[in-house]
Design a protein around this motif. Sequence first.
Motif, PDB file in Angstrom:
ATOM      1  N   ILE A   9      -5.647  89.982 -36.509  1.00  0.00           N
ATOM      2  CA  ILE A   9      -6.467  90.563 -37.572  1.00  0.00           C
ATOM      3  C   ILE A   9      -7.112  91.830 -37.031  1.00  0.00           C
ATOM      4  CG2 ILE A   9      -8.445  90.207 -39.107  1.00  0.00           C
ATOM      5  CD1 ILE A   9      -7.882  87.162 -38.804  1.00  0.00           C
ATOM      6  N   CYS A  10      -6.937  92.935 -37.759  1.00  0.00           N
ATOM      7  CA  CYS A  10      -7.507  94.222 -37.358  1.00  0.00           C
ATOM      8  C   CYS A  10      -8.462  94.704 -38.443  1.00  0.00           C
ATOM      9  CB  CYS A  10      -6.402  95.252 -37.145  1.00  0.00           C
ATOM     10  SG  CYS A  10      -5.268  94.803 -35.823  1.00  0.00           S
ATOM     11  N   VAL A  11      -9.582  95.293 -38.012  1.00  0.00           N
ATOM     12  CA  VAL A  11     -10.596  95.803 -38.929  1.00  0.00           C
ATOM     13  C   VAL A  11     -10.973  97.210 -38.498  1.00  0.00           C
ATOM     14  CG1 VAL A  11     -12.973  95.493 -39.750  1.00  0.00           C
ATOM     15  CG2 VAL A  11     -11.525  93.499 -39.405  1.00  0.00           C
ATOM     16  N   THR A  12     -11.040  98.136 -39.466  1.00  0.00           N
ATOM     17  CA  THR A  12     -11.590  99.445 -39.156  1.00  0.00           C
ATOM     18  C   THR A  12     -13.110  99.334 -39.246  1.00  0.00           C
ATOM     19  OG1 THR A  12     -11.404 100.147 -41.468  1.00  0.00           O
ATOM     20  CG2 THR A  12      -9.590 100.741 -39.981  1.00  0.00           C
ATOM     21  N   ASN A  13     -13.796  99.991 -38.328  1.00  0.00           N
ATOM     22  CA  ASN A  13     -15.247  99.852 -38.213  1.00  0.00           C
ATOM     23  C   ASN A  13     -15.908 101.221 -38.163  1.00  0.00           C
ATOM     24  OD1 ASN A  13     -17.506  98.123 -38.004  1.00  0.00           O
ATOM     25  ND2 ASN A  13     -17.590  98.413 -35.791  1.00  0.00           N
ATOM     26  N   ARG A  14     -17.160 101.255 -38.613  1.00  0.00           N
ATOM     27  CA  ARG A  14     -17.973 102.480 -38.617  1.00  0.00           C
ATOM     28  C   ARG A  14     -17.272 103.577 -39.429  1.00  0.00           C
ATOM     29  NH1 ARG A  14     -22.142 102.658 -34.733  1.00  0.00           N
ATOM     30  NH2 ARG A  14     -21.929 104.913 -34.736  1.00  0.00           N
ATOM     31  N   THR A  15     -16.936 103.247 -40.670  1.00  0.00           N
ATOM     32  CA  THR A  15     -16.117 104.139 -41.484  1.00  0.00           C
ATOM     33  C   THR A  15     -16.884 104.916 -42.539  1.00  0.00           C
ATOM     34  OG1 THR A  15     -15.623 102.380 -43.050  1.00  0.00           O
ATOM     35  CG2 THR A  15     -14.098 102.662 -41.207  1.00  0.00           C
ATOM     36  N   SER A  16     -18.166 104.663 -42.680  1.00  0.00           N
ATOM     37  CA  SER A  16     -18.884 105.275 -43.794  1.00  0.00           C
ATOM     38  C   SER A  16     -20.157 105.970 -43.346  1.00  0.00           C
ATOM     39  CB  SER A  16     -19.235 104.195 -44.817  1.00  0.00           C
ATOM     40  OG  SER A  16     -20.014 104.725 -45.846  1.00  0.00           O
ATOM     41  N   GLY A  17     -20.103 107.281 -43.323  1.00  0.00           N
ATOM     42  CA  GLY A  17     -21.301 108.067 -43.111  1.00  0.00           C
ATOM     43  C   GLY A  17     -22.025 107.847 -41.800  1.00  0.00           C
ATOM     44  N   MET A  18     -21.317 107.546 -40.746  1.00  0.00           N
ATOM     45  CA  MET A  18     -21.966 107.312 -39.464  1.00  0.00           C
ATOM     46  C   MET A  18     -22.368 108.629 -38.806  1.00  0.00           C
ATOM     47  SD  MET A  18     -21.954 104.097 -39.664  1.00  0.00           S
ATOM     48  CE  MET A  18     -22.446 103.363 -38.140  1.00  0.00           C
ATOM     49  N   GLY A  19     -21.707 109.726 -39.171  1.00  0.00           N
ATOM     50  CA  GLY A  19     -22.107 111.038 -38.719  1.00  0.00           C
ATOM     51  C   GLY A  19     -21.714 111.415 -37.309  1.00  0.00           C
ATOM     52  N   ASP A  20     -21.118 110.506 -36.557  1.00  0.00           N
ATOM     53  CA  ASP A  20     -20.797 110.842 -35.164  1.00  0.00           C
ATOM     54  C   ASP A  20     -19.314 110.649 -34.836  1.00  0.00           C
ATOM     55  OD1 ASP A  20     -20.639 108.109 -35.191  1.00  0.00           O
ATOM     56  OD2 ASP A  20     -22.145 107.773 -33.649  1.00  0.00           O
ATOM     57  N   LEU A  67     -13.540  91.247 -46.644  1.00  0.00           N
ATOM     58  CA  LEU A  67     -14.331  92.147 -45.816  1.00  0.00           C
ATOM     59  C   LEU A  67     -15.437  92.773 -46.664  1.00  0.00           C
ATOM     60  CD1 LEU A  67     -14.627  93.463 -42.995  1.00  0.00           C
ATOM     61  CD2 LEU A  67     -13.181  95.322 -43.854  1.00  0.00           C
ATOM     62  N   GLU A  68     -16.682  92.500 -46.279  1.00  0.00           N
ATOM     63  CA  GLU A  68     -17.841  93.099 -46.935  1.00  0.00           C
ATOM     64  C   GLU A  68     -18.273  94.328 -46.142  1.00  0.00           C
ATOM     65  OE1 GLU A  68     -20.141  89.231 -48.760  1.00  0.00           O
ATOM     66  OE2 GLU A  68     -20.542  89.779 -46.672  1.00  0.00           O
ATOM     67  N   ILE A  69     -18.539  95.432 -46.845  1.00  0.00           N
ATOM     68  CA  ILE A  69     -18.946  96.655 -46.158  1.00  0.00           C
ATOM     69  C   ILE A  69     -20.347  96.514 -45.569  1.00  0.00           C
ATOM     70  CG2 ILE A  69     -19.851  97.822 -48.218  1.00  0.00           C
ATOM     71  CD1 ILE A  69     -18.584 100.419 -46.992  1.00  0.00           C
ATOM     72  N   ALA A  70     -21.222  95.764 -46.233  1.00  0.00           N
ATOM     73  CA  ALA A  70     -22.579  95.509 -45.734  1.00  0.00           C
ATOM     74  C   ALA A  70     -23.101  94.264 -46.430  1.00  0.00           C
ATOM     75  CB  ALA A  70     -23.488  96.693 -45.986  1.00  0.00           C
ATOM     76  N   GLU A  71     -23.344  93.210 -45.674  1.00  0.00           N
ATOM     77  CA  GLU A  71     -23.710  91.944 -46.303  1.00  0.00           C
ATOM     78  C   GLU A  71     -25.049  91.985 -47.028  1.00  0.00           C
ATOM     79  OE1 GLU A  71     -24.410  88.550 -43.723  1.00  0.00           O
ATOM     80  OE2 GLU A  71     -24.988  89.872 -42.110  1.00  0.00           O
ATOM     81  N   LYS A  72     -25.896  92.960 -46.721  1.00  0.00           N
ATOM     82  CA  LYS A  72     -27.185  93.104 -47.423  1.00  0.00           C
ATOM     83  C   LYS A  72     -27.148  94.251 -48.426  1.00  0.00           C
ATOM     84  CE  LYS A  72     -29.816  90.981 -43.761  1.00  0.00           C
ATOM     85  NZ  LYS A  72     -30.796  91.177 -42.693  1.00  0.00           N
ATOM     86  N   GLY A  73     -25.977  94.784 -48.683  1.00  0.00           N
ATOM     87  CA  GLY A  73     -25.814  95.864 -49.643  1.00  0.00           C
ATOM     88  C   GLY A  73     -25.674  97.208 -48.962  1.00  0.00           C
ATOM     89  N   LEU A 117     -20.030  94.702 -36.506  1.00  0.00           N
ATOM     90  CA  LEU A 117     -19.401  95.337 -37.666  1.00  0.00           C
ATOM     91  C   LEU A 117     -20.448  96.193 -38.364  1.00  0.00           C
ATOM     92  CD1 LEU A 117     -17.136  92.690 -39.436  1.00  0.00           C
ATOM     93  CD2 LEU A 117     -16.484  94.531 -37.887  1.00  0.00           C
ATOM     94  N   GLU A 118     -20.176  97.494 -38.451  1.00  0.00           N
ATOM     95  CA  GLU A 118     -21.073  98.434 -39.125  1.00  0.00           C
ATOM     96  C   GLU A 118     -20.269  99.210 -40.156  1.00  0.00           C
ATOM     97  OE1 GLU A 118     -23.896 100.633 -36.486  1.00  0.00           O
ATOM     98  OE2 GLU A 118     -22.528  99.848 -34.955  1.00  0.00           O
ATOM     99  N   HIS A 119     -20.530  98.927 -41.407  1.00  0.00           N
ATOM    100  CA  HIS A 119     -19.796  99.553 -42.506  1.00  0.00           C
ATOM    101  C   HIS A 119     -18.291  99.573 -42.235  1.00  0.00           C
ATOM    102  CE1 HIS A 119     -23.201 101.812 -44.794  1.00  0.00           C
ATOM    103  NE2 HIS A 119     -23.424 100.527 -44.699  1.00  0.00           N
ATOM    104  N   PRO A 120     -17.687  98.377 -42.072  1.00  0.00           N
ATOM    105  CA  PRO A 120     -16.234  98.332 -41.906  1.00  0.00           C
ATOM    106  C   PRO A 120     -15.558  98.833 -43.180  1.00  0.00           C
ATOM    107  CG  PRO A 120     -17.084  96.139 -42.324  1.00  0.00           C
ATOM    108  CD  PRO A 120     -18.277  97.040 -42.166  1.00  0.00           C
ATOM    109  N   GLY A 121     -14.313  99.276 -43.030  1.00  0.00           N
ATOM    110  CA  GLY A 121     -13.633  99.865 -44.178  1.00  0.00           C
ATOM    111  C   GLY A 121     -12.333  99.209 -44.575  1.00  0.00           C
ATOM    112  N   GLY A 122     -11.693  98.466 -43.700  1.00  0.00           N
ATOM    113  CA  GLY A 122     -10.411  97.880 -44.055  1.00  0.00           C
ATOM    114  C   GLY A 122     -10.047  96.736 -43.141  1.00  0.00           C
ATOM    115  N   VAL A 123      -9.230  95.829 -43.654  1.00  0.00           N
ATOM    116  CA  VAL A 123      -8.736  94.698 -42.875  1.00  0.00           C
ATOM    117  C   VAL A 123      -7.230  94.590 -43.092  1.00  0.00           C
ATOM    118  CG1 VAL A 123      -9.251  93.007 -44.719  1.00  0.00           C
ATOM    119  CG2 VAL A 123      -9.011  92.220 -42.346  1.00  0.00           C
TER     120      VAL A 123
END
Length: 175
Positions: A152-163, A105-111, A138-144
């Motif tokens: 397969i479960c993935v946590t999504n929107r885990t980093s600094g989304m603010g909402d 799981l990549e948090i952001a494929e472009k960094g 997938l927006e800044h996923p955090g875990g798989v």
Amino acid sequence: MPGGVLVAEAGGNDVLHVGDDGEVRMVAPLPDQVVDGATVESVPSAITRGPDGAFYVSEYSGEPTRIGAARVWRLVPGRAPIVVATGFTGIIDLAFDHRGRMLVLEIAEKGFDSPDRTGRLIRVGRDGTRTTLAREGLEHPGGVAVTPAGDICVTNRTSGMGDNSGRLLEITTRD
């Protein structure tokens, strides 16, 4: 593992064993690498036991994120770790599916610093073939994680989304 747990320690770029008695000892350092003439720290991000009984350690690979610099290491305590997969960006978590294939799981494929927050879930077959299982949405996923039923479960929107809009997603595959 018996007598304690292994920890991927990002600050020291190593894997530690924390004993049931609280004693901490180094199991393996993860070396830096040189990318485009610059030294990039390993920054281990996750550790999981593979179907072969070895431990697999993912790298985030320093800040700023270097596109394609993150690796996955195979670790057998008492032996030097070896790189088993390369070419990833900012690996945030690692698991194995019910068929023994690695899930990266990549948090952001472009960094992480890119305005594009698109992450990616990649399955690595035993023969090394790669299949992108999820990207869109997938927006800044955090875990798989893989459930006992093989979902397969993935946590999504885990980093600094603010909402406070974090989500748990189920990824459906056709295998």
